[in-house]
Write a protein that holds these residues in place. Structure first.
Motif, PDB file in Angstrom:
ATOM      1  N   GLU A  43      -5.863 -13.559  -0.218  1.00 13.81           N
ATOM      2  CA  GLU A  43      -4.583 -13.012  -0.539  1.00 13.81           C
ATOM      3  C   GLU A  43      -5.446 -11.596  -0.109  1.00 13.81           C
ATOM      4  O   GLU A  43      -5.636 -10.855  -0.126  1.00 13.81           O
ATOM      5  CB  GLU A  43      -4.020 -12.687  -1.857  1.00 13.81           C
ATOM      6  N   VAL A  44      -3.772 -11.226   1.672  1.00 11.83           N
ATOM      7  CA  VAL A  44      -4.309  -9.816   2.101  1.00 11.83           C
ATOM      8  C   VAL A  44      -2.728  -9.269   1.846  1.00 11.83           C
ATOM      9  O   VAL A  44      -1.701  -9.920   2.464  1.00 11.83           O
ATOM     10  CB  VAL A  44      -4.564  -9.840   3.983  1.00 11.83           C
ATOM     11  N   VAL A  45      -2.692  -7.811   1.207  1.00 13.00           N
ATOM     12  CA  VAL A  45      -1.606  -7.042   0.309  1.00 13.00           C
ATOM     13  C   VAL A  45      -2.120  -5.789   1.276  1.00 13.00           C
ATOM     14  O   VAL A  45      -2.933  -5.175   2.021  1.00 13.00           O
ATOM     15  CB  VAL A  45      -1.505  -7.343  -0.658  1.00 13.00           C
ATOM     16  N   GLY A  46      -0.495  -5.070   0.775  1.00 14.75           N
ATOM     17  CA  GLY A  46       0.111  -3.449   1.645  1.00 14.75           C
ATOM     18  C   GLY A  46       0.519  -3.076   0.344  1.00 14.75           C
ATOM     19  O   GLY A  46       1.119  -3.400  -0.539  1.00 14.75           O
ATOM     20  N   SER A  47       1.237  -1.554   1.119  1.00 16.51           N
ATOM     21  CA  SER A  47       1.794  -0.975   0.319  1.00 16.51           C
ATOM     22  C   SER A  47       2.675  -1.722  -0.236  1.00 16.51           C
ATOM     23  O   SER A  47       3.692  -1.184  -0.546  1.00 16.51           O
ATOM     24  CB  SER A  47       1.379   0.388   1.114  1.00 16.51           C
ATOM     25  N   ASP A  48       3.493  -2.865   0.934  1.00 17.49           N
ATOM     26  CA  ASP A  48       4.887  -3.019   0.709  1.00 17.49           C
ATOM     27  C   ASP A  48       4.585  -4.472  -0.332  1.00 17.49           C
ATOM     28  O   ASP A  48       5.885  -5.450  -0.201  1.00 17.49           O
ATOM     29  CB  ASP A  48       5.799  -3.681   1.620  1.00 17.49           C
ATOM     30  N   HIS A  49       3.655  -4.939  -0.459  1.00 18.77           N
ATOM     31  CA  HIS A  49       3.689  -6.127  -1.710  1.00 18.77           C
ATOM     32  C   HIS A  49       3.666  -5.412  -2.800  1.00 18.77           C
ATOM     33  O   HIS A  49       2.801  -4.699  -3.471  1.00 18.77           O
ATOM     34  CB  HIS A  49       2.083  -7.352  -1.160  1.00 18.77           C
ATOM     35  N   GLY A  50       3.964  -6.388  -3.991  1.00 16.65           N
ATOM     36  CA  GLY A  50       4.820  -6.247  -5.470  1.00 16.65           C
ATOM     37  C   GLY A  50       3.648  -6.682  -6.127  1.00 16.65           C
ATOM     38  O   GLY A  50       2.463  -7.563  -5.894  1.00 16.65           O
ATOM     39  N   ALA A  51       3.843  -7.124  -7.112  1.00 19.45           N
ATOM     40  CA  ALA A  51       3.530  -7.523  -8.033  1.00 19.45           C
ATOM     41  C   ALA A  51       3.419  -8.728  -8.039  1.00 19.45           C
ATOM     42  O   ALA A  51       2.202  -9.731  -8.362  1.00 19.45           O
ATOM     43  CB  ALA A  51       4.028  -7.506  -9.733  1.00 19.45           C
ATOM     44  N   ALA A  52       4.707  -9.704  -7.468  1.00 17.37           N
ATOM     45  CA  ALA A  52       4.042 -11.065  -7.294  1.00 17.37           C
ATOM     46  C   ALA A  52       2.744 -12.298  -6.793  1.00 17.37           C
ATOM     47  O   ALA A  52       1.807 -12.234  -6.986  1.00 17.37           O
ATOM     48  CB  ALA A  52       5.650 -11.690  -6.368  1.00 17.37           C
ATOM     49  N   ASP A  53       2.951 -11.162  -5.256  1.00 19.05           N
ATOM     50  CA  ASP A  53       1.186 -10.684  -4.426  1.00 19.05           C
ATOM     51  C   ASP A  53       0.078 -10.255  -5.258  1.00 19.05           C
ATOM     52  O   ASP A  53      -0.958 -11.245  -5.233  1.00 19.05           O
ATOM     53  CB  ASP A  53       1.645 -10.856  -3.583  1.00 19.05           C
ATOM     54  N   ARG A  54       0.244  -9.467  -5.327  1.00 16.97           N
ATOM     55  CA  ARG A  54      -0.763  -9.290  -6.279  1.00 16.97           C
ATOM     56  C   ARG A  54      -1.583  -8.905  -8.103  1.00 16.97           C
ATOM     57  O   ARG A  54      -2.518  -9.480  -8.211  1.00 16.97           O
ATOM     58  CB  ARG A  54      -0.295  -7.653  -6.498  1.00 16.97           C
ATOM     59  N   SER A  55      -0.347 -10.128  -8.609  1.00 19.98           N
ATOM     60  CA  SER A  55      -0.507 -10.665  -9.969  1.00 19.98           C
ATOM     61  C   SER A  55      -0.574 -12.187 -10.179  1.00 19.98           C
ATOM     62  O   SER A  55      -1.152 -12.685 -10.416  1.00 19.98           O
ATOM     63  CB  SER A  55      -0.255 -10.076 -10.865  1.00 19.98           C
TER      64      SER A  55
END
Length: 263
Positions: free
Chosen positions: A152-164
């Motif tokens: 998964e590739v995330v950025g500053s616009d991604h929150g807890a749903a994508d990160r955790s």
């Protein structure tokens, strides 16, 4: 986005989710739609760079694919940015499988070889055939058992749903390895499944290089992954001086003759 989703009633089934028209950022988790931010230029560029590094590092028998829907359970489909899976069977293997099927089918009566009726058709297969004709995302759904690693590739616009939260779902499905990469911070975290939960076994930040030794050896230079697109290099000082020193050539004047003009 398909506006028919606003008129939907009840939990979302996998079949109803697959019938939606979307750009890959819509997912379904246990009957609830999950909509994430779109892929901007920076994220798209990072994904393609990571794909190239993975493709070069993977040993024979493994391939990187995605984004592609991944079935994690009943009415739970996520779309990882990249997935490492076993390579598809070669053409030779496919031909051998076809020959074996033909041999097994000898002596079978014609009634058994007729087209299956609508009642006998696998609902999932029928849905995928319909989706491939009507939606923008024309990819088959992979089962979680086919995934060795999800990225998964995330950025500053991604929150807890994508990160955790999504990582918890991958762990619940026993996907052996996961890799989370932030292209804004930047940092990268590699996890492996132990006892049904993900445990970190490698990390890198800034312009460091992430190094993992399993399930394959991978060196991921975060500085190169997150570097901006290179612009056209400016002209050197020597080239600029030569251009300034070049004499200006005067263009010849061509006389014209028309009404009221004397030559």
């Amino acid at each position: 986005m398909d506006h028919s989703l606003f008129g939907h009633e009840g939990p979302w089934t996998e079949a109803a989710y697959l019938a939606l028209r979307h750009d890959g950022r819509v997912e379904v988790v246990d009957g609830t739609l999950l909509i994430g931010p779109g892929a901007g230029p920076r994220r798209a560029r990072a994904i393609e760079r990571i794909r190239a590094v993975l493709a070069a590092a993977l040993p024979d028998g493994l391939v990187v694919r995605g984004p592609q829907p991944l079935r994690l359970g009943m009415d739970c489909v996520l779309v990882p940015d990249l997935i490492v899976t076993a390579a598809p069977a070669s053409d030779d293997d496919a031909e051998e499988a076809d020959d074996a099927e033909e041999a097994d089918g000898d002596g079978v009566d014609e009634a058994a070889e007729e087209e299956p009726s609508a009642e006998d058709t696998d609902p999932d297969t029928a849905v995928l055939e319909t989706v491939s004709e009507t939606t923008a995302v024309e990819t088959a759904v992979l089962d979680a058992a086919a995934a060795l690693m999800v990225i998964e590739v995330v950025g500053s616009d991604h929150g807890a749903a994508d990160r955790s939260f999504k990582l918890q779902l991958y762990a619940r499905s026993r996907i052996p390895y996961s890799l989370l990469i932030d292209h804004d911070s930047p940092f990268a975290v590699a996890d492996m499944i132990i006892g049904g939960r993900y445990h970190e076994y490698a990390r890198a930040g800034g312009e460091e290089t992430l190094l993992i030794e399993e399930p394959f050896r991978l060196e991921l230079d975060l500085g190169e992954i997150t570097a901006p697109e290179q612009s056209q290099p400016p002209a050197s000082s020597a080239e600029s001086s030569a251009a300034e020193a070049a004499p200006t050539q005067a263009l010849p004047v061509v006389p014209t003759q028309g009404p009221g003009v004397k030559t």
